[in-house]
Write a protein that holds these residues in place. Structure first.
Motif, mmCIF file in Angstrom:
data_model
loop_
_atom_site.group_PDB
_atom_site.id
_atom_site.type_symbol
_atom_site.label_atom_id
_atom_site.label_comp_id
_atom_site.label_asym_id
_atom_site.label_seq_id
_atom_site.Cartn_x
_atom_site.Cartn_y
_atom_site.Cartn_z
ATOM 1 N N PRO A 1 -47.614 -22.348 -26.264
ATOM 2 C CA PRO A 1 -47.368 -23.221 -27.384
ATOM 3 C C PRO A 1 -47.081 -22.230 -28.548
ATOM 4 C CG PRO A 1 -49.406 -24.325 -26.465
ATOM 5 C CD PRO A 1 -48.970 -22.877 -25.833
ATOM 6 N N ALA A 2 -47.857 -21.035 -28.680
ATOM 7 C CA ALA A 2 -47.647 -20.127 -30.062
ATOM 8 C C ALA A 2 -46.245 -19.417 -29.886
ATOM 9 C CB ALA A 2 -48.934 -19.158 -30.030
ATOM 10 N N VAL A 3 -45.914 -19.212 -28.576
ATOM 11 C CA VAL A 3 -44.570 -18.471 -28.490
ATOM 12 C C VAL A 3 -43.471 -19.387 -28.640
ATOM 13 C CG1 VAL A 3 -43.263 -17.509 -26.791
ATOM 14 C CG2 VAL A 3 -45.460 -16.859 -26.844
ATOM 15 N N VAL A 4 -43.707 -20.832 -28.226
ATOM 16 C CA VAL A 4 -42.635 -21.685 -28.505
ATOM 17 C C VAL A 4 -42.692 -21.767 -29.887
ATOM 18 C CG1 VAL A 4 -41.825 -24.125 -27.959
ATOM 19 C CG2 VAL A 4 -42.893 -22.867 -26.131
ATOM 20 N N ALA A 5 -43.542 -22.148 -30.588
ATOM 21 C CA ALA A 5 -43.851 -22.222 -32.112
ATOM 22 C C ALA A 5 -42.976 -21.403 -33.098
ATOM 23 C CB ALA A 5 -44.959 -22.435 -32.534
ATOM 24 N N ALA A 6 -43.177 -20.071 -32.541
ATOM 25 C CA ALA A 6 -42.657 -18.667 -33.119
ATOM 26 C C ALA A 6 -41.032 -18.904 -32.870
ATOM 27 C CB ALA A 6 -43.303 -17.628 -32.622
ATOM 28 N N THR A 7 -41.003 -19.268 -31.654
ATOM 29 C CA THR A 7 -39.286 -19.175 -31.418
ATOM 30 C C THR A 7 -38.470 -20.121 -32.221
ATOM 31 O OG1 THR A 7 -39.602 -18.594 -29.191
ATOM 32 C CG2 THR A 7 -37.647 -19.575 -29.503
ATOM 33 N N PHE A 8 -39.269 -21.239 -32.445
ATOM 34 C CA PHE A 8 -38.581 -22.577 -33.521
ATOM 35 C C PHE A 8 -38.583 -21.834 -34.802
ATOM 36 C CE2 PHE A 8 -39.578 -26.208 -30.456
ATOM 37 C CZ PHE A 8 -38.520 -25.846 -29.658
ATOM 38 N N ASN A 9 -39.388 -21.162 -35.286
ATOM 39 C CA ASN A 9 -39.513 -20.660 -36.706
ATOM 40 C C ASN A 9 -38.371 -19.488 -36.743
ATOM 41 O OD1 ASN A 9 -41.941 -21.916 -37.453
ATOM 42 N ND2 ASN A 9 -43.173 -20.253 -37.238
ATOM 43 N N TRP A 10 -38.105 -19.154 -35.688
ATOM 44 C CA TRP A 10 -37.129 -17.842 -35.659
ATOM 45 C C TRP A 10 -35.591 -18.790 -35.836
ATOM 46 C CZ3 TRP A 10 -33.151 -16.610 -31.934
ATOM 47 C CH2 TRP A 10 -32.543 -15.420 -32.164
#
Length: 578
Positions: free
Chosen positions: A298-307
Motif C-alpha cells: 500500500p505504501a508503494v501504491v500511495a507513493a506512485t499515486f503521489n508521483w
C-alpha cells in the motif's frame, strides 16, 4: 482574556473518579456510554486475555494458544469493514436506528459467543471452539466501530465527546476487572464453562442499554462531494487499479493467516512429514510477505499515486461526484487503505521507512508474549486464580497508571523523543524480570530482601509476582503513553481519524503474527530463554527510535538553518503536527 480561557478550560475539563461516575448517572447519553464502554471491554478481556487462562489450565499446548490468539487481528483490521458498518442498512432492524441496529446484532452475537464457548470443550472440539471465538472477535471489533461512531454522533453540549470518551474508558476498565479479576476468582470456585456462561449473562444485559439509547437519523441523501473526486484528484479509474492491487494483497494476507489457523486448529497433517504444520516455519516463510502485502505494497501504491498526481493525464479536469453505492464504497476503501499512507509518504518522504519500522516494532515485546501471561502464572508458576486476579488485574492496573504518570512527567521534563526512547528500552528490559521469575527469581528475591519485603512471606512467592508485574506494567504504561503521543504527533490533521486508525492497527500486525511462534518456542526451550529472546527483539524498536530521533533532528536543523521547505515537507517535523 486569560481568565476567560481558564474559565472555559475549567468548564470543559472532564471530571475524574467518583465525579465522573456521578456525571454518567446524571445524563441519559453518558449513562448509556458507561454501559457501552463495559460492552466493548468485556469481550476484549475475555477473548484476548482470560480465554488463554482457561486453555492453559485445560492443558492446551502453547503453540495452539498462540495460533488461537490470532483472533486479535480482528481488532487490528476493523478499519477495513468500518465503511460497511456506516453505510449498510440491516433488514428489519434498520427501524431501530443506524447505530442501534448494528449494536443489537453485535451484542446478541457476543452473548451467544460466550454461551457457545461455555457449551464447548476445547480438548475435544478445538476447531468448533476456535470458530466460536473468531465469530465473537469479529462481532466485538465491529461493536467497537459502532460505539465509536455512536459516541461522535450523539455528542452535544450536555454530553460533549470529551466526557463521553472519559466515561467510555471508565466502563472499559470496569469490564476489564469483571472479565479479568472476577473471572479468575470465579474459576477457583466453579468450572471455566460456568464462568463464561456468567459472562454471557453480563453481556446480555448490555442489550437493554442499546434499546434505550438515542440514535441519530441517516441523512436523507447521504451523498457527499469527496475531495477524491474533485478536479485535480487522481482519476477514479486509475485509483480503482491501485485499490485492486492493494485489496488483493490484503485478501491474500488474510486468507493465508486464516487457512493456516484452520489447519492448525483442525488437526491437519503435513503430507510430507506426517506431522502437524510447524508454526515457526509458517512465520519464517510467510510473515515477511504478509507485512509486505499489508504495509509495504500500500505504501508503494500511495507513493506512485503521489508521483502521478503531479503529472497531467492522470488527474480529473472537472469534478466527478460518486453516483452509486459501489463508487462511494470504493472511495471509503481508498480512504482507509491508501490515502493515509499517501499523505504520510508525501509529507515525510523516504523517512516513512523509519516511521513504519518504528510503528511495527515498538510494542512488539508486549504483544508477542502477552497471550501467555495467564498460562505462565497459573500453569508454570502454580499461582492460584485469586492470587493472579489481585496481582495482574487489580494491583497491575495501578502500576500501569503509575507508568502513564511517569511517562507524562518525562514528556514535561525531557520531551517526546527521549521519552519514546526510554519507553522502548524499559519495555524490552522488563522481559528480563520475567526471565528471572521463570528461572527461580534469584535477583528478584535479592531485591526484595534488600528492601525488607520478605516480611510478607518466607518464600516471597506473592512478592515475586508483584515485583515482576510492577516492572512490566510500569514499563508498558510508560511505553504506551509515549507511543500514543508519537502516533498523534505524526498524524496529519487533515486525515487525523483514518490515519491514526490505520497506523495504530499496524502495531498489532507483527506481534500477532509472532505469538504462535513464541508459543512454539516456549514448548521447545521453556519460558526463561523466550523472555530473554523477547528482550533482544525489543532492541529492534530501540534502534528504530534512535533512527527516528536522528531524522527528526535533521529535519529541525534544516528548518533552523533557514532552508526553504514546502508546507508538506515542514510537517515532517513532528512538532508541527502535534
Amino acid at each position: 482574556m486569560a481568565a476567560s480561557a481558564a474559565a472555559v478550560t475549567s468548564e470543559t475539563a472532564p471530571p475524574k473518579g467518583l465525579k465522573l461516575l456521578k456525571a454518567a448517572l446524571a445524563n441519559r447519553k453518558t449513562a448509556i456510554m458507561l454501559v457501552f464502554g463495559f460492552a466493548a471491554g468485556l469481550p476484549y478481556t475475555l477473548l484476548i486475555g482470560t480465554l488463554n487462562a482457561w486453555l492453559g489450565e485445560w492443558e492446551i499446548d502453547l503453540a495452539t494458544i498462540g495460533v488461537l490468539s490470532w483472533i486479535g487481528l480482528a481488532y487490528a483490521f476493523k478499519f477495513l469493514w468500518s465503511p460497511l458498518v456506516d453505510r449498510v442498512r440491516l433488514p428489519v432492524l434498520e427501524k431501530l436506528g443506524r447505530r442501534r441496529s448494528w449494536l443489537l446484532v453485535c451484542q446478541v452475537l457476543l452473548t451467544l459467543t460466550f454461551f457457545g464457548l461455555a457449551m464447548s470443550d476445547p480438548r475435544l472440539a478445538l476447531g468448533w471452539f476456535a470458530l466460536v471465538a473468531v465469530i465473537g472477535a469479529f462481532a466485538s471489533a465491529t461493536q467497537d466501530v459502532v460505539i465509536d461512531a455512536w459516541r461522535i454522533d450523539v455528542a452535544d453540549a450536555k454530553a460533549p465527546v470529551e466526557i463521553l470518551s472519559s466515561i467510555y474508558q471508565f466502563g472499559y476498565r470496569i469490564a476489564a476487572l469483571i472479565g479479568g479479576a472476577l473471572a479468575l476468582v470465579l474459576s477457583e470456585r466453579v468450572s471455566w464453562p460456568m464462568v463464561y456462561a456468567i459472562m454471557g449473562g453480563f453481556m446480555a444485559l448490555t442489550v437493554i442499554a442499546t434499546l434505550l439509547a438515542p440514535d441519530t437519523p441517516r441523512d436523507a441523501i447521504e451523498r457527499e462531494q469527496s475531495a477524491l473526486r474533485k478536479a485535480g484528484a487522481i482519476d477514479p479509474k486509475l485509483r480503482a487499479i491501485g485499490l485492486g492491487i492493494v485489496g488483493l494483497g490484503w485478501a491474500w494476507a488474510i486468507w493465508t493467516v486464516a487457512s493456516f489457523m484452520i489447519q492448525m486448529l483442525g488437526g491437519a497433517v503435513d503430507p510430507a512429514t506426517g506431522k502437524p504444520p510447524v508454526v515457526g516455519d509458517f512465520t519464517k516463510a510467510y510473515g515477511p510477505w504478509i507485512v509486505a502485502a499489508t504495509v509495504i505494497l500500500p505504501a508503494v501504491v500511495a507513493a506512485t499515486f503521489n508521483w502521478l498526481k503531479a503529472r497531467k493525464g492522470y488527474i480529473l479536469t472537472a469534478d466527478e461526484p460518486a453516483v452509486s453505492g459501489g463508487e462511494r464504497a470504493a472511495d471509503h476503501a481508498y480512504s482507509a487503505l491508501i490515502l493515509p499512507l499517501g499523505e504520510l509518504v508525501k509529507r515525510i518522504g523516504w523517512g516513512v521507512v523509519i516511521v513504519l519500522g518504528l510503528i511495527l516494532s515498538y510494542r512488539i515485546t508486549d504483544l508477542i508474549w502477552g497471550s501467555y501471561a495467564f498460562p505462565f502464572y497459573l500453569t508454570e508458576l502454580k499461582y492460584t486464580g485469586d492470587e493472579v486476579a489481585f496481582a495482574s488485574k487489580i494491583f497491575g492496573v495501578f502500576m500501569t497508571m503509575a507508568g502513564i504518570a511517569i511517562g507524562a512527567a518525562l514528556f514535561a521534563t525531557l520531551g517526546r523523543m527521549p521519552t519514546l526512547l526510554i519507553g522502548a528500552i524499559v519495555a524490552a528490559a522488563s522481559n528480563l524480570l520475567y526471565a528471572d521469575l521463570a528461572s527461580g527469581a534469584v535477583y528478584i528475591d535479592s531485591f526484595a530482601r534488600t528492601l525488607g519485603l520478605d516480611a510478607f512471606g518466607h518464600d516471597l512467592r506473592m512478592v515475586r509476582l508483584l515485583i515482576a508485574i510492577s516492572g512490566e506494567n510500569i514499563a508498558a504504561g510508560l511505553a504506551g503513553a509515549a507511543f500514543v503521543a508519537y502516533l498523534s504527533s505524526i498524524t496529519s490533521r487533515e486525515f487525523s481519524a483514518v490515519q491514526y486508525a490505520l497506523l495504530s492497527s499496524l502495531t498489532f500486525l507483527v506481534g500477532s503474527l509472532g505469538r504462535a511462534w513464541i508459543g512454539e518456542r516456549i514448548e521447545q526451550v521453556g519460558y526463561a530463554p523466550v523472555f530473554i529472546l523477547c528482550a533482544l527483539i525489543g532492541v529492534v524498536a530501540v534502534g528504530f527510535v534512535i533512527l527516528e530521533w536522528v531524522r527528526v533532528a535533521w529535519a529541525e536543523r534544516r528548518r533552523g538553518d533557514g532552508d526553504v521547505l514546502s508546507a508538506d515537507a515542514a510537517r515532517a517535523v513532528e512538532g508541527d503536527t502535534a
